[in-house]
Write a protein that holds these residues in place. Structure first.
Motif, PDB file in Angstrom:
ATOM      1  N   ASN A 166      16.804  75.246  -3.849  1.00  0.00           N
ATOM      2  CA  ASN A 166      15.135  75.441  -3.476  1.00  0.00           C
ATOM      3  C   ASN A 166      15.937  74.933  -1.476  1.00  0.00           C
ATOM      4  O   ASN A 166      14.483  75.374  -1.195  1.00  0.00           O
ATOM      5  N   SER A 167      16.549  74.562  -1.760  1.00  0.00           N
ATOM      6  CA  SER A 167      16.694  73.239  -0.953  1.00  0.00           C
ATOM      7  C   SER A 167      18.583  73.011  -0.641  1.00  0.00           C
ATOM      8  O   SER A 167      18.955  73.521  -1.050  1.00  0.00           O
ATOM      9  N   GLY A 168      18.799  72.398   0.296  1.00  0.00           N
ATOM     10  CA  GLY A 168      19.682  71.870   0.338  1.00  0.00           C
ATOM     11  C   GLY A 168      20.550  71.313  -0.333  1.00  0.00           C
ATOM     12  O   GLY A 168      21.243  71.106  -0.673  1.00  0.00           O
ATOM     13  N   ALA A 169      19.641  70.296  -0.471  1.00  0.00           N
ATOM     14  CA  ALA A 169      19.859  68.531  -1.550  1.00  0.00           C
ATOM     15  C   ALA A 169      19.817  69.411  -1.995  1.00  0.00           C
ATOM     16  O   ALA A 169      21.469  68.909  -3.539  1.00  0.00           O
ATOM     17  N   GLU A 170      19.327  70.105  -2.787  1.00  0.00           N
ATOM     18  CA  GLU A 170      19.811  70.940  -4.254  1.00  0.00           C
ATOM     19  C   GLU A 170      21.117  71.252  -4.040  1.00  0.00           C
ATOM     20  O   GLU A 170      21.718  72.106  -5.017  1.00  0.00           O
ATOM     21  N   ALA A 171      20.713  72.074  -3.009  1.00  0.00           N
ATOM     22  CA  ALA A 171      22.635  72.936  -3.152  1.00  0.00           C
ATOM     23  C   ALA A 171      23.383  72.231  -3.391  1.00  0.00           C
ATOM     24  O   ALA A 171      24.709  72.201  -4.167  1.00  0.00           O
ATOM     25  N   ASN A 172      23.412  71.311  -2.465  1.00  0.00           N
ATOM     26  CA  ASN A 172      24.542  70.193  -2.692  1.00  0.00           C
ATOM     27  C   ASN A 172      24.898  69.496  -4.049  1.00  0.00           C
ATOM     28  O   ASN A 172      25.559  68.657  -4.350  1.00  0.00           O
ATOM     29  N   GLU A 173      23.612  69.220  -4.616  1.00  0.00           N
ATOM     30  CA  GLU A 173      23.454  68.273  -6.315  1.00  0.00           C
ATOM     31  C   GLU A 173      24.094  69.193  -6.903  1.00  0.00           C
ATOM     32  O   GLU A 173      24.877  68.823  -7.770  1.00  0.00           O
ATOM     33  N   CYS A 174      24.243  70.291  -6.405  1.00  0.00           N
ATOM     34  CA  CYS A 174      25.312  71.319  -7.441  1.00  0.00           C
ATOM     35  C   CYS A 174      26.401  71.371  -7.516  1.00  0.00           C
ATOM     36  O   CYS A 174      26.860  71.185  -8.417  1.00  0.00           O
ATOM     37  N   ALA A 175      27.003  71.162  -5.997  1.00  0.00           N
ATOM     38  CA  ALA A 175      28.053  71.136  -5.495  1.00  0.00           C
ATOM     39  C   ALA A 175      28.764  70.139  -5.954  1.00  0.00           C
ATOM     40  O   ALA A 175      30.022  70.278  -6.716  1.00  0.00           O
ATOM     41  N   ILE A 176      28.184  69.150  -5.704  1.00  0.00           N
ATOM     42  CA  ILE A 176      28.479  67.080  -6.759  1.00  0.00           C
ATOM     43  C   ILE A 176      28.847  67.804  -7.951  1.00  0.00           C
ATOM     44  O   ILE A 176      29.036  66.936  -9.074  1.00  0.00           O
ATOM     45  N   LYS A 177      28.020  68.427  -8.939  1.00  0.00           N
ATOM     46  CA  LYS A 177      27.789  68.059  -9.994  1.00  0.00           C
ATOM     47  C   LYS A 177      29.329  68.970 -10.527  1.00  0.00           C
ATOM     48  O   LYS A 177      30.004  68.989 -11.581  1.00  0.00           O
ATOM     49  N   ILE A 178      29.578  70.267  -9.817  1.00  0.00           N
ATOM     50  CA  ILE A 178      30.141  70.720  -9.710  1.00  0.00           C
ATOM     51  C   ILE A 178      31.822  69.859 -10.211  1.00  0.00           C
ATOM     52  O   ILE A 178      32.893  70.242 -10.806  1.00  0.00           O
ATOM     53  N   ALA A 179      31.744  69.682  -8.839  1.00  0.00           N
ATOM     54  CA  ALA A 179      33.353  68.512  -8.458  1.00  0.00           C
ATOM     55  C   ALA A 179      33.804  67.571  -9.962  1.00  0.00           C
ATOM     56  O   ALA A 179      34.947  67.739 -10.814  1.00  0.00           O
ATOM     57  N   ARG A 180      32.194  66.998 -10.395  1.00  0.00           N
ATOM     58  CA  ARG A 180      32.801  65.689 -11.102  1.00  0.00           C
ATOM     59  C   ARG A 180      32.951  66.936 -12.410  1.00  0.00           C
ATOM     60  O   ARG A 180      33.988  66.510 -13.221  1.00  0.00           O
TER      61      ARG A 180
END
Ligand SMILES: *Cc1c(COP(=O)(O)O)cnc(C)c1O
Length: 391
Positions: free
Chosen positions: A103-117
């Motif tokens: 729903n938002s930029g911050a959420e898209a970035n949270e997803c990216a961070i989770k993928i990386a980890r």
């Protein structure tokens, strides 16, 4: 309600999280907004890069209202033709392999961070979880994306922040190399720092990041929340840097004015986020997807993209001769202006008074006009800016 009533109620009932300009916007068409008192404004902001097709574009309104009348929301426990349409379109436009809708930029970035980890954990086990971001970056307002944001002013009050971020000086390859070690799983950057003052990364630095990431199986992730959706003259900005990121995040302009974000990953990461590891109630909502589908159909044609570049060049050219302009930065229609008098905030305030909405970022003036703004609307806005700059 008059403007004074609205302002008073805002003071009384809303948390004071925003320093607002003195205008209550109630309607709009194209690049023209109208306030509660009937005053008109030329809009060089697009609601901070969101309304990429301006206010109430006819086709966009139809896509959204038809969808509201068909089915407004379904749980992600069911399939949606609109979601798969948006995901397919994003993949074909980028060559990426999988999409998560949020729903938002911050959420898209949270997803990216989770993928990386998780990618790193699955493959290498514990201890390889550090994500490098850039000094002066901006990645969002959640506790984790604040930690990812490389600005000390955002690292107050809300302790403890999420661990595992470190910050590299932008465009400094030596500093990048100093930070690369066995604990790093990803490098996450904006190619043009937006909130940080419209600062583009130089090609050599971006290439150095891409090379070291490829060599060490570190994920190269780009935050295109502001630079994406044709803003800089290509669908995503990375396409002008000759790189293939592992993860791309998108939001702002994607829905043309309704909340939607997306996290895109390449084939290597296709299976990282397995069932139960991530989710959202609203993400990929049918109305948001109908809007995004319309936006993607409209702003990604060669003709549209070349009009964005052309209008960006025109604005730059008009600015180059203007009083009080010291430097113009950015790409396409993402434009930052350093003023001679270092008075961006005062200029922006005076512009509102005279009927032009314009943003600031740090000590710069910033423009993110609707991508379909007309030459005539550009000229109207620039003539107001010129008057203010000459004062
Ligand atoms: C605006 C922005 C965000 C945050 O997006 P929200 O939708 O406000 O959560 C993240 N990254 C960048 C580069 C942005 O410009």
């Amino acid at each position: 309600m008059t403007f004074e009533d609205i302002k008073n109620k805002e003071q009384k009932y809303m948390m004071h999280t925003y320093g607002r300009f003195p205008a209550a916007l109630v309607s709009g068409k194209g690049a023209v907004a109208k306030d509660a008192d009937g005053k008109e404004y030329i809009d060089f902001t697009s609601g901070i890069g969101v309304n990429c097709l301006g206010y109430c574009d006819d086709g966009w309104v139809k896509a959204v209202s038809d969808q509201a009348a068909a089915i407004q929301h379904i749980s992600n426990l069911y399939y949606s033709p609109l979601q798969v349409g948006v995901a397919e379109r994003l993949c074909s436009l980028t060559g990426m392999d999988k999409v998560f809708l949020c729903n938002s930029g911050a959420e898209a970035n949270e997803c990216a961070i989770k993928i990386a980890r998780k990618y790193s954990f699955d493959k290498y086990g514990e201890g390889r979880q550090k994500i490098l971001t850039l000094v002066n970056s901006f990645h969002g307002r959640t506790v984790t994306t604040l930690a990812a944001t490389g600005q000390d002013v955002f690292h107050n009050y809300f302790y403890p922040f999420t661990e595992g971020f470190d910050y590299v000086v932008a465009n400094d390859t030596d500093d990048l190399m100093k930070h690369i070690d066995d604990s790093v799983c990803a490098v996450f950057v904006e190619l043009i720092q937006g909130e940080g003052g419209v600062m583009p990364l130089c090609r050599e630095f971006v290439k150095a990041v891409a090379d070291v990431c490829a060599e060490k199986d570190i994920l190269f992730m780009v935050d295109e929340v502001q630079t994406g959706i044709s803003r800089t003259g290509s669908v995503y900005c990375y396409q002008q840097y000759d790189i293939k990121p592992d993860v791309v995040t998108s939001a702002k302009g994607l829905g043309g004015g309704v909340p939607i974000g997306a996290c895109l990953c390449n084939e290597k990461l296709a299976d990282v986020m397995s069932a139960g590891t991530h989710g959202t109630t609203f993400g990929g909502n049918p109305i948001a997807c109908a809007a995004a589908g319309y936006v993607l159909d409209t702003v990604t044609t060669d003709e549209f993209l070349s009009s964005v570049r052309e209008k960006g060049d025109y604005i730059r050219q008009q600015l180059s001769g203007m009083a009080n302009v010291k430097e113009v930065r950015g790409m396409g229609m993402m434009i930052g202006i350093v003023t001679e008098k270092d008075n961006a905030k005062a200029v922006a305030a005076a512009c509102v008074e005279k009927g032009l909405l314009i943003l600031t970022a740090k000590n710069l003036l910033r423009m993110l006009p609707p991508l379909n703004i007309t030459k005539e609307e550009i000229d109207r806005g620039l003539s107001i800016l010129k008057t203010v700059m000459e004062e």
